[in-house]
Design an enzyme around this catalytic site. Structure first.
Site, short mmCIF file in Angstrom:
data_model
loop_
_atom_site.label_atom_id
_atom_site.label_comp_id
_atom_site.label_asym_id
_atom_site.label_seq_id
_atom_site.Cartn_x
_atom_site.Cartn_y
_atom_site.Cartn_z
N TYR A 48 0.39 -5.11 2.32
CA TYR A 48 1.33 -3.99 2.40
C TYR A 48 0.76 -2.78 1.67
CZ TYR A 48 5.52 -1.20 1.49
OH TYR A 48 6.42 -0.17 1.40
N LYS A 52 -0.48 1.15 3.07
CA LYS A 52 -0.08 2.43 2.47
C LYS A 52 -1.31 3.25 2.09
CE LYS A 52 4.33 1.76 2.71
NZ LYS A 52 5.14 2.57 3.66
#
Length: 206
Positions: A48, A52
């Protein structure tokens, strides 16, 4: 991934608009002992976090006039969020355990939206900024504030550790972000998290 931000960059340039990318504290490893500067090394610990980070890189590579505004620990009136969940569970169960070894800056979504608007309106220089409240607290501290705002005794919120609440994407233990770039750009920072929570609590918990 980087594909989404790259497509947004292309659309923004075609429309003559300025692209604002909003990543999170997950781009950092969480091992710091002082607020992360805007130019601190990016070391995500999870898939994750890597998505980003890749979004940030795509925007920097393709949009010379970009604004990257990192944020963290968001809560707001619409949809689910940490203080709503905590207040509900505390009322239902009469007590709960919340981690005390993760530190960050609870940030009201309304404040983040206002900051982004002010950054764009001010013509702030392209670059990376941090869109979080000032100050710091733990999830346990924020939970106690949420429970108190709901009219319950904050003492019913007990301390626990991250080891007992394993998450698919490990959250950085230290998520305090610095705001030097905002200061340099002459853009007012978001206020202290506790004061902003006091202002937001009525609408968030309604």
């Amino acid at each position: 991934t980087a594909a989404g931000p790259a497509l947004l960059d292309r659309a923004a340039r075609a429309a003559g608009a300025r692209l604002v990318q909003v990543p999170t504290d997950y781009v950092f490893d969480g091992h710091a002992d002082r607020p992360y500067a805007e130019d601190a090394p990016i070391l995500p610990r999870s898939a994750y976090g890597r998505t980003k980070a890749s979004g940030e890189w795509a925007v920097r590579a393709g949009a010379p006039d970009h604004l990257v505004v990192r944020t963290a620990w968001l809560y707001g009136a619409h949809g689910g969020c940490f203080p709503k969940t905590i207040a509900r569970v505390a009322a239902e169960k009469g007590g709960l355990d919340v981690v005390a070894d993760q530190v960050g800056q609870p940030t009201w979504t309304a404040d983040l939206a206002d900051l982004v608007e002010r950054l764009v309106a001010s013509g702030a220089p392209a670059g990376t900024y941090h869109g979080t409240s000032q100050g710091r607290t733990s999830w346990h501290g924020f939970a106690r504030a949420a429970v108190a705002a709901a009219g319950l005794d904050p003492a019913i919120v007990r301390e626990t550790t991250s080891e007992k609440f394993v998450r698919p994407a490990p959250r950085p233990a230290y998520s305090v972000l610095g705001h030097e770039a905002l200061r340099a750009a002459g853009v007012e920072r978001i206020g202290d998290w506790a004061a902003r929570w006091e202002a937001a609590a009525g609408s968030v918990l309604a």
